[in-house]
Design an enzyme around this catalytic site. Structure first.
Site: not given
Ligand code: ADP
Ligand code: MG
Length: 314
Positions: A13-14, A130, A214, A276
Site C-alpha cells: 500500500g505505501n 476481507k 497480493k 507476507k
Molecule cells: P502492505 O500494504 O504492504 O501489504 P500491510 O499493512 O498489509 O502492508 O502489512 C505491513 C504491516 O504489518 C506493517 O506496517 C506492520 O504494522 C504490520 N505488522 C504486523 N505484525 C508485524 C510483525 N510481526 N513485524 C513487522 N510488522 C508487522
Molecule cells: Mg497487505
C-alpha cells in the site's frame, strides 16, 4: 556474462498511496526504487496490491448504480480489473520516465491484465473475511445485503463493511504471455491487486466475488517465472517477533524452519505481516536457491545487496 538475477517485487500500500494525487506522487518514488534494481543488473517483474484503489472503484461504481437505474451493480472482479489498469497506467508511465531519465531506452514497460484462477471449493468462500469499501450504518448495511447480496460485518465498532472471500491463487491464466514478455527483456507489471479472481466453468472463466492476497499471488508469479528472489516491499524495514512490544526483535535472516516456528507462535498479524511471511516461506521452500526478502520500498536496493530487510531462505 553472469545470468541476471530475476526478481519479482510485490508492492504494498505505501508504494501506491490512498488517493489519486497520492498515487501519482508515490509511483515516482516507487519507480526510482525499481530502476535502482535494474541498474544493479537485476531483471525485475512488478506485482502490486490494490486495497484502497479497489475500495474506491467499488464505491464509485456503487454510487453510479444508485444514481442511474440503468446501471446494475459492478462485480468485484470488474473492479479489480479496473484497478489493475489504473495502477498499471501510473506505474507504466512513471517507470518509463525514470528509465529515460537514466538514459535506459531499451526496456519497454508493459502491464498485463491478469486473471488468476481460484478453486470454487476453496474454504475461504465459506468464510469471507476481507473487509473492503467504506463503512456503513446498520440500515445501509441491511439494504446492501438485500439489494446486492453482499455479506456485511460489523468492523471493530466503526460501523459495517462488506466482507469478501480471500481464496488462494491456483493458476495464473496469462502466465504464458507474462513469461514471453519477461523473457524478451521487458519490464512487466502483472498480477495487480492479487489478480482478477476467476473460477473455471468449462471454457468460461467466471469472475469471482473475492480478492486474492497480493502476497500469495506474487509468490505464485515468482515460482512460475522461476525467479531467484521474491521481494515484498511494505511499510516496515523488517519483520519482527514480539512486534509492538518493548522487547521487540527485528529479524535479519531466517531459515524456513525458523520462520515456521515464529508463524506457529503467532508473531505475525493475520491480514498484514502473516501472509507476507507465509508467502516468503512458500517461495523459499519451493526450490533450492530461492530467497525471499521483506523490507521497505526505499531499502529495496540495500536489501538485495544483503544490507537490510528480513531474508528467508532454505
Ligand atoms: P502492505 O500494504 O504492504 O501489504 P500491510 O499493512 O498489509 O502492508 O502489512 C505491513 C504491516 O504489518 C506493517 O506496517 C506492520 O504494522 C504490520 N505488522 C504486523 N505484525 C508485524 C510483525 N510481526 N513485524 C513487522 N510488522 C508487522
Ligand atoms: Mg497487505
Amino acid at each position: 556474462m553472469e545470468k541476471k538475477k530475476r526478481i519479482v517485487i510485490a508492492l504494498g500500500g505505501n508504494a501506491l498511496g490512498n488517493t489519486l494525487p497520492e498515487q501519482m506522487a508515490a509511483v515516482k518514488i516507487t519507480a526510482k526504487a525499481i530502476v535502482d534494481l535494474i541498474e544493479e543488473g537485476c531483471e525485475v517483474v512488478v506485482a502490486h496490491g490494490n486495497g484502497p484503489q479497489v475500495g474506491m472503484i467499488n464505491n464509485a461504481m456503487a454510487a453510479l448504480s444508485r444514481e442511474d437505474a440503468n446501471q446494475p451493480n459492478t462485480p468485484l472482479s470488474v473492479c479489480v480489473a479496473m484497478s489493475q489498469a489504473y495502477i498499471g497506467y501510473d506505474l507504466q508511465n512513471a517507470l518509463r520516465e525514470e528509465l529515460y531519465n537514466r538514459e535506459i531506452y531499451d526496456i519497454p514497460v508493459a502491464t498485463m491484465i491478469t486473471q488468476i484462477r481460484v478453486d470454487q471449493e476453496d474454504p475461504a468462500f465459506q468464510s469471507p473475511s476481507k473487509p473492503i469499501g467504506h463503512f456503513m450504518t446498520e440500515e445501509q448495511a441491511k439494504m446492501a445485503e438485500e439489494k446486492y447480496g453482499y455479506i456485511m460485518k460489523e468492523d471493530a465498532g466503526r460501523g459495517y463493511r462488506r466482507v469478501v472471500a480471500s481464496p488462494k491463487p491456483a493458476e495464473i491464466i496469462e502466465i504464458g504471455a507474462i513469461r514471453s514478455l519477461v523473457d524478451s527483456g521487458q519490464l512487466v507489471i502483472a498480477c495487480g491487486g492479487g489478480g482478477i479472481p476467476v473460477t473455471r466453468q468449462g471454457n468460461h472463466l467466471k469472475g469471482a466475488s473475492a480478492v486474492i492476497d497480493k502476497d500469495f499471488a506474487s509468490c505464485l508469479l515468482a515460482k512460475e517465472l522461476d525467479a531467484d528472489f521474491l521481494i515484498i516491499l511494505t511499510a516496515v524495514e523488517k519483520a519482527a517477533i514480539r512486534f509492538g512490544k518493548p522487547d521487540v526483535k527485528w529479524l535479519d535472516d531466517l531459515t524456513v524452519e525458523e520462520a515456521n516456528t515464529y508463524i506457529g507462535e503467532g508473531h505475525f498479524a493475520p491480514g498484514s505481516m502473516l501472509p507476507k511471511v507465509q508467502a516468503a516461506v512458500e517461495f523459499a521452500s519451493s526450490k533450492e536457491g530461492r530467497t525471499a526478502l521483506i523490507t521497505l520500498l526505499e531499502k529495496a536496493k540495500d536489501g538485495i545487496l544483503g544490507k537490510t530487510g528480513t531474508r528467508i531462505h532454505q
